[in-house]
Design an enzyme around this catalytic site. Structure first.
Site, PDB file in Angstrom:
ATOM      1  N   CYS A 158      -5.149   8.776   3.105  1.00 36.33           N
ATOM      2  CA  CYS A 158      -4.750   7.997   1.937  1.00 36.33           C
ATOM      3  C   CYS A 158      -3.244   7.889   1.761  1.00 36.33           C
ATOM      4  O   CYS A 158      -2.772   7.231   0.841  1.00 36.33           O
ATOM      5  CB  CYS A 158      -5.387   8.596   0.690  1.00 36.33           C
ATOM      6  N   HIS A 289      -0.506   8.793  -7.696  1.00 32.44           N
ATOM      7  CA  HIS A 289      -1.649   8.621  -6.788  1.00 32.44           C
ATOM      8  C   HIS A 289      -2.900   8.508  -7.655  1.00 32.44           C
ATOM      9  O   HIS A 289      -3.711   7.633  -7.437  1.00 32.44           O
ATOM     10  CB  HIS A 289      -1.708   9.805  -5.817  1.00 32.44           C
ATOM     11  N   HIS A 324      -9.524   3.075  -5.309  1.00 29.98           N
ATOM     12  CA  HIS A 324      -8.680   3.754  -4.334  1.00 29.98           C
ATOM     13  C   HIS A 324      -8.850   3.024  -3.002  1.00 29.98           C
ATOM     14  O   HIS A 324      -9.916   3.044  -2.403  1.00 29.98           O
ATOM     15  CB  HIS A 324      -9.091   5.227  -4.213  1.00 29.98           C
TER      16      HIS A 324
END
Lengths: 395, 341
Positions: A158, A289, A324
C-alpha cells in the site's frame, strides 16, 4: 529534491478525471457502493470505477478486440490526463520516464486464467496471463502514450505509489531524466478482496477512518499520476506545488501489522519533514493513510501525536470517498494533496463521529476553503513494514 | 556514479552458495531439460528461527538465505538500505491463495499465502530479521527489476544517505509458470527457465577485499534500432569505448527470436572481442541479470573465465567486463564492471 508537480491525472470511484474527483471531494460524495463488475461471495461495499473495460478502451480509442488488463487501462486514462494537463509533448525530444506501481499487476485477468486452466492441459486463454506481472501495465501505458525513456515499476504493497514519486524526484536530481510521470494503479479483483477478507479487515459498511467504531477498510480501484519536472516552470505555466521532501522506512515490526507505538510511521513522517527542511508546526494539513483498520489508525495517530505533540495539524482521510486503493493510494492522494495546495481546500472525512479514546484526534468533517494550505503531508503505509511519507509545499 | 561490491551471495541452479569455487562443478544434468531449479542450501544453517523458516515458501527462503549470507560476509557492513528486485515475486504463494479461493469457494481462507504473496515480502522479511528500519524498496519490472534496484542503490550511495546498500534479484519457477511458458513456446529453440537469488552489498567507499566495482548501468527497450549506438553512448558515459572492454558477458537465453537484439549487436562487434555467456547456467528469468553480474564480479576477482561460461577468445588480465542482458527481446540492460585496483 524539490521537483515541481506540473500535471495531475486521476481516475477513481469518485470520478474519471481530476475535475470529477475534485467535485466529489468538495461535495462530500463517496464512491463506495456495490461491486457489479464481477461476482464474489463477499458482501462488502467497494470503491468501484463504473466504466467497464470495454468503455475504458473506447474512451482511450483502443481496439475492442485486444485484451488489456484493467490495470493498464486505468493507468492509461490517468497518465494521459496528467501528460495533457502538463502540456507535455512526448515527441519534443525530452527524456520522459514513467515510474508506475501496483500491488495486483494484471491479476484481474490472470485470476480468471488460473480458474480456467486448473486440471486442464490447455485450459485458459494465454492472452489473460501474459499481463500478469507488474511491469506489463507500465510498458503498455508507455507504449500507448509514446513515453520512451526510463521505465520502472515498484511494488511495496500500500505504500507503492508514494515510493514511485520518491524515485521520480531522485531520478530528476541525478539528471537521469527531464520529466517523470509517477504514480500507481490498482484494479479491484477477486484476489485482493479475498485476501483482505481473509485478514478480516473489510468493513461491511462505509469505512470510518480514525473513528472509535471503525471496523476495517473498503477496497477501491484507481489510478493516480503526477508529472514532475526538476526546474520551476516559467511564469504562467501550470504548477501545482513542489514535492519538498519524503522518506521511506521500514517498521521492521511485523509482516502485516504496524507497530502500536508507530515507530515506522514516525520515522517516515519526521524523515520527510527533515528532508524538506520544514518544521512540524509548519504542516497545514495531513492527508493520512487512515484506512479505517483498528491497527493502522491507532498506529498512525500515535505517531502523529509523537511528531506533532498537542498541535496535530488539520488532517483527514480521503479513503471514505475512494476506498483503499492499495498500490494507487499514494498516487491519487498525491493528486489530492496537489489540489489541496493549489485550490487551498481541505477535503473532509465527512462521516467521522467518535474519537478514538486514547488519541482524542478529530479529522476535519467539513470542507474548509481558504484554509491557508501551504504545506501538505501525505502518508502511505503498507504490508512488509513499508512506510512512506511525502511532503508537498506551495512553490 | 560508481560503487563497490563489498560482498555477494548466490543461490542458483549451480553450486554457487557459500563456496569459494567459481563454477568449477557445473550441474550439467537437470531433472527437466527445460527448467533449471536452484541448488538449495540447508536452510536450517541460514535461517535460524525454526518457526519463521517453516512459514517461508521456497522463494522467500532463497531470498532471505542469500541476503543474510551476503550481509554476514560483508566485512561488518550493515545495510543502510534494502532493495529487492523480482519479476514475479512470491509466485507459489500467489498460486496457493488463488487455488484456495477456487477450492473453498471464497470461504474461510487462510491469509498466510495472501500475506506472503505480496512482492515486497522478501524485502520486509530481511528488514524484520536484521531489525533494520532503513529505506526498503521492491522493484517489479520484468527485465528492468534488478537494474532499477542497482540504479537506486548507486543513487543512494552518491546522495550520501547510505554507505552500504543491500541489493538482490530473486525469482522462482513454479509448475504453473512452467506450463504457461511451455504453451507459449518460450523455449522452442533451446531456452531454459531458471530461478535464483543473488544479493550484493554495495558500498560507496573502496576496501581492499572488495569483489569488484560497478561503474555504470543503463536500460533500454529492444525496439531501439541501433544497439551499437546504445552501447557506445553508455560506455562513453562511463568514459570508455568498446576497445577498453576486456570481456563481453551476455545473457542470451538460447531462443534466437528472444535473443534477436542481443545477437544482432554481438554480430556487430570486432571478431577478436573475447565473449562469454551465462544464462545456460542459471536459466531465463526476469532477474537473471543478477546472476550475470555475480559471474562478472567473480571473473574480475578470480581473474579467470571458467569454461562453464563458454568463453570465446583469449582474455587474460580482465579489468573491465560489459554485461549485456536481454529479457524476452524487450528489456535490455548494460552493466560495466571493473576490477578494483
Amino acid at each position: 529534491m524539490g521537483s515541481y508537480v506540473v500535471g495531475i491525472g486521476v481516475i477513481s470511484a469518485i470520478g474519471n478525471n481530476v475535475e470529477e474527483n475534485f467535485d466529489s471531494l468538495v461535495s462530500k460524495r463517496t464512491g463506495i457502493g456495490a461491486l457489479t463488475h464481477f461476482s464474489t461471495s463477499h458482501d462488502v461495499p467497494v470503491g468501484q470505477i463504473d466504466l467497464t473495460n470495454d468503455e475504458l478502451k473506447e474512451m482511450l480509442g483502443l481496439p475492442k478486440a485486444k485484451t488489456y488488463s484493467r490495470t493498464a487501462l486505468l493507468g492509461m486514462v490517468a497518465v494521459k490526463e496528467a501528460l495533457r494537463d502538463a502540456g507535455i509533448d512526448v515527441h519534443a525530444g525530452l527524456r520522459i520516464g514513467l515510474i508506475s506501481s501496483t500491488s495486483a499487476g494484471g491479476m484481474d485477468l490472470s485470476e480468471n486464467f488460473y480458474v480456467e486452466m486448473k486440471g486442464k492441459k490447455d485450459g485458459g486463454r494465454l492472452r489473460n496471463v501474459v499481463s500478469h506481472d507488474c511491469g506489463d501495465s507500465t510498458e503498455q501505458i508507455a507504449s500507448a502514450l509514446g513515453i520512451n525513456g526510463f521505465l520502472s515499476t515498484i511494488s511495496t504493497a500500500c505504500s507503492s505509489s508514494a515510493n514511485a514519486l520518491m524515485l521520480a524526484d531522485r531520478l530528476l536530481n541525478h539528471d537521469q531524466l527531464d520529466v517523470v510521470v509517477a504514480g500507481g494503479i490498482d484494479p479491484l479483483c477477486k484476489f485482493t478482496i479475498n485476501g483482505f477478507s481473509s485478514l478480516m479487515i473489510l468493513d461491511k459498511e462505509l469505512c470510518r477512518p480514525f473513528d472509535a467504531t471503525r471496523a476495517g477498510l473498503n477496497l477501491g480501484e484507481a489510478a493516480g499520476f503526477v508529472v514532475l519536472q526538476r526546474n520551476k516552470p516559467a511564469d504562467g505555466k501550470k504548477c501545482y506545488c513542489r514535492l519538498a521532501g519524503y522518506a521511506n522506512a521500514n517498521d521492521a515490526f511485523h509482516q502485516t501489522a504496524t507497530s502500536p507505538d508507530g515507530d515506522g510511521p514516525l520515522l517516515a513522517m519526521s524523515g520527510a519533514l527533515k528532508k524538506a527542511g520544514i518544521r512540524p508546526e509548519e504542516v497545514d494539513y495531513v492527508n493520512v493513510h487512515g484506512t479505517g483498520t483498528g491497527n493502522n489508525d491507532q498506529s498512525e495517530g500515535t505517531a502523529m501525536k509523537r511528531l506533532f505533540g498537542e498541535n496535530v495539524p488539520r488532517f483527514s482521510s480521503t479513503k471514505v470517498y475512494t476506498g483503499h486503493t492499495l498500490g494507487a493510494a499514494g498516487g491519487i492522494e498525491a493528486v489530492y494533496s496537489a489540489l489541496a495546495i493549489s485550490r487551498d481546500v481541505i477535503f473532509p472525512t465527512f462521516n467521522f463521529k467518535n474519537p478514538i479514546e486514547e488519541l482524542a484526534m478529530k479529522p476535519e468533517t467539513e470542507v474548509i476553503r481558504n484554509a491557508g494550505i501551504k504545506v501538505v503531508m501525505s502518508n502511505s503505509f503498507g504490508f512488509g513494514g513499508n512506510v512512506s511519507s511525502l511532503v508537498f509545499s506551495a512553490e | 556514479m560508481k560503487c563497490y561490491i563489498r560482498n555477494m551471495s548466490a543461490i542458483s541452479p549451480q553450486p554457487t552458495f557459500a563456496t569459494d569455487s567459481f563454477l568449477t562443478d557445473v550441474v550439467e544434468t537437470v531433472v527437466d531439460a527445460n527448467c533449471l531449479k536452484a541448488v538449495e542450501p540447508d536452510y536450517k544453517e541460514c535461517i535460524k528461527e525454526a518457526g519463521l523458516r517453516r512459514r517461508m515458501s521456497h522463494v522467500i527462503k532463497m531470498g532471505v538465505a542469500s541476503a543474510l549470507n551476503c550481509v554476514e560476509g560483508a566485512q561488518g557492513a550493515m545495510p543502510d538500505a534494502i532493495i529487492t528486485a523480482t519479476g514475479l515475486g512470491c509466485l507459489a504463494d500467489t498460486e496457493k491463495f488463488l487455488q484456495s479461493i477456487v477450492e473453498n469457494d471464497e470461504k474461510l481462507l487462510n491469509p498466510t499465502s495472501f500475506i506472503q504473496s505480496t512482492f515486497n515480502t522478501i524485502g520486509g522479511q530481511i528488514a524484520l530479521i536484521l531489525k533494520r528500519q532503513c529505506y526498503n524498496f521492491t522493484y517489479v519490472h520484468r527485465g528492468f527489476s534488478f537494474e532499477s534496484a542497482v540504479l537506486d542503490a548507486m543513487m543512494q550511495l552518491e546522495e550520501g544517505d547510505a554507505s552500504n546498500v543491500l541489493v538482490g534479484g530473486i525469482d522462482e519457477v513454479t509448475d504453473t509458470e512452467y506450463r504457461v511458458m511451455e504453451r507459449m513456446g518460450f523455449w522452442r529453440s533451446g531456452a531454459k527457465m531458471g530461478e535464483g537469488a543473488q544479493f550484493f552489498m554495495l558500498s560507496s567507499t573502496v576496501s581492499s577485499q572488495d569483489v569488484a566495482q560497478i561503474s555504470g548501468l543503463c536500460t533500454f527497450l529492444a525496439d531501439t534500432s541501433d544497439y551499437s549506438q546504445k552501447v557506445q553512448s553508455f560506455l562513453a558515459s562511463c568514459g570508455m569505448t568498446l576497445a577498453d572492454v576486456d570481456l563481453v558477458l551476455s545473457g542470451e537465453c538460447g531462443d534466437a527470436k528472444m535473443d534477436a537484439s542481443l545477437l544482432s549487436w554481438k554480430a556487430s562487434i570486432p571478431a577478436n572481442m573475447p565473449t562469454a555467456t551465462f544464462k545456460h547456467l542459471c536459466g531465463e528469468y526476469q532477474t537473471a541479470s543478477s546472476f550475470g553480474v555475480w559471474c562478472a564480479a567473480n571473473i574480475l576477482k578470480n581473474q579467470m573465465v571458467p569454461s562453464a561460461l563458454r568463453p570465446v577468445g583469449k582474455s587474460d588480465n580482465v579489468r573491465r567486463i560489459l554485461v549485456f542482458n536481454s529479457y524476452r527481446n524487450k528489456n535490455c540492460s548494460l552493466f560495466l564492471l571493473e576490477k578494483v585496483e
